[in-house]
Design an enzyme around this catalytic site. Sequence first.
Site, PDB file in Angstrom:
ATOM      1  N   SER A  14      30.624 -13.871  27.204  1.00 10.34           N
ATOM      2  CA  SER A  14      30.295 -14.960  28.122  1.00 10.34           C
ATOM      3  C   SER A  14      31.550 -15.631  28.680  1.00 10.34           C
ATOM      4  CB  SER A  14      29.431 -16.003  27.410  1.00 10.34           C
ATOM      5  OG  SER A  14      30.128 -16.541  26.304  1.00 10.34           O
ATOM      6  N   ASP A 115      31.198  -8.695  17.855  1.00  6.38           N
ATOM      7  CA  ASP A 115      30.680  -9.949  17.310  1.00  6.38           C
ATOM      8  C   ASP A 115      29.207 -10.006  17.727  1.00  6.38           C
ATOM      9  OD1 ASP A 115      30.176 -12.466  16.357  1.00  6.38           O
ATOM     10  OD2 ASP A 115      31.405 -13.517  17.832  1.00  6.38           O
ATOM     11  N   GLN A 149      26.545 -15.598   8.583  1.00  2.00           N
ATOM     12  CA  GLN A 149      25.570 -15.298   7.541  1.00  2.00           C
ATOM     13  C   GLN A 149      24.184 -15.028   8.126  1.00  2.00           C
ATOM     14  OE1 GLN A 149      25.491 -18.064   4.248  1.00  2.00           O
ATOM     15  NE2 GLN A 149      23.453 -17.440   3.604  1.00  2.00           N
ATOM     16  N   PHE A 150      23.742 -15.841   9.067  1.00  3.81           N
ATOM     17  CA  PHE A 150      22.423 -15.652   9.669  1.00  3.81           C
ATOM     18  C   PHE A 150      22.340 -14.301  10.388  1.00  3.81           C
ATOM     19  CE2 PHE A 150      19.749 -16.137  13.520  1.00  3.81           C
ATOM     20  CZ  PHE A 150      18.513 -16.255  12.903  1.00  3.81           C
ATOM     21  N   GLU A 151      23.397 -13.933  11.089  1.00  4.30           N
ATOM     22  CA  GLU A 151      23.409 -12.656  11.800  1.00  4.30           C
ATOM     23  C   GLU A 151      23.432 -11.483  10.836  1.00  4.30           C
ATOM     24  OE1 GLU A 151      25.629 -14.643  15.666  1.00  4.30           O
ATOM     25  OE2 GLU A 151      26.801 -13.711  14.068  1.00  4.30           O
ATOM     26  N   ASP A 225      34.055 -16.635  18.557  1.00  8.81           N
ATOM     27  CA  ASP A 225      34.694 -15.810  19.571  1.00  8.81           C
ATOM     28  C   ASP A 225      36.198 -15.699  19.317  1.00  8.81           C
ATOM     29  OD1 ASP A 225      32.155 -15.763  20.856  1.00  8.81           O
ATOM     30  OD2 ASP A 225      32.604 -17.725  21.702  1.00  8.81           O
TER      31      ASP A 225
END
Length: 301
Positions: A14, A115, A149-151, A225
Site C-alpha cells: 500500500s 508480510d 500472531q493473529f496472522e 511494514d
Amino acid sequence: MAEDSSPKVLSIQSHVVHGYVGNRSAVFPLQLLGFEVDFINSVQLCTHTQYKKVTGQILKEQDLSDLFQGLKENGLDKYDYLLTGYVGSPSFLKEIVAVYKHLKSVNPNIVFVCDPVMGDNGEFYVPEELVPLYREQVVPHAHILTPNQFELESLTNMTINNVEDCWEAIEKLHLKGCKTVVVSSSDLGGNGHLLALASTKMGESCQRVTITLEKKQAIFVGTGDIFAALMLAWMHKSNNNLKESLEKTIASLQATLERTLRSAEGKPHTPENLELKLIQSKRDIEEPKVTLFANCTRKSS
C-alpha cells in the site's frame, strides 16, 4: 558494496500520501541500507485507515499486470527480492503470485519476502477469502514470512495459547515450504511484554530465535511494514544470520517507536501525533544499536 551491485527489490504494497505505512514505511529503510527499490502501490490513499476520513484508489489486478508488462518489455524484470505487504483482494493476490513465478523464471535465486497482512488483535481488515490463498498459493513460494500472531493463527488454523503452540504453528508453515518464519509480535511475552519469534529450517533441524521486548503504551501503524523490510535487508547483509537480523531489525524499530513516543509526549495519541518518526530515525536504521539480545536454540525434527 560496489556501486553497480546494489541488490534490487520489487515491493508491492500500500501507499499513503501522508504518513508512514506500506511502501512509505518500507522503501526508505531499504534505500538507506543500500537497496535499489522499485515499488508498485496496491492502494493509494490519502492517509492510513485510522484517520477519520480516508480517500483514494485501489489498484486492480489488470493494473498490476499492465505495469509489470511494461517492466518486462523494457527488460526491467530481474530482481533479487520480491517484497509484498497489504493486498486488498483475492484477484490481486493471484496476480502477485503470477508476477513472482515470472520473476523466478528470470532469476531462479530471487527471494520472496511476504508480510501476509490480514489483520491483528483477532480482527481481519482484508476479505477472509484471502486466507486460503495465502495458505495454499503464497506460503509454499515464500522464502521469508513475517506474520503477527493473529496472522500466524489464520494461516495455520490454530489457536496459539503459549510458545509451544507458536513453534508448532511455525513448523506447519515450514512443512508447506517456507524456509524462514518471523513472528513480528505475539502476546506471549507476559508481564506487559511482547515476544518475537523466528525460525529457519535447515535440513532436518531448525534454528529458533526469540526476543522479549517491552510493550509500548500506544497503537502504531506501519510497524509491520518496516519490520518486514528490515528483516529482508539484514538477512541479505548478514548472509541469512537469523539472530543478528532479528536483533538489528528490532533495535531500529524500537528506536523509531521510542522517538515517536517522545515526540507525542504531552499530546493526545491521535493518528497524526503517532505517525512514525521514520526520517528522524535515519541513523538508527543505518547503524542499529542492539540492546535486546536474542536467545537462540536448535531443534531437530
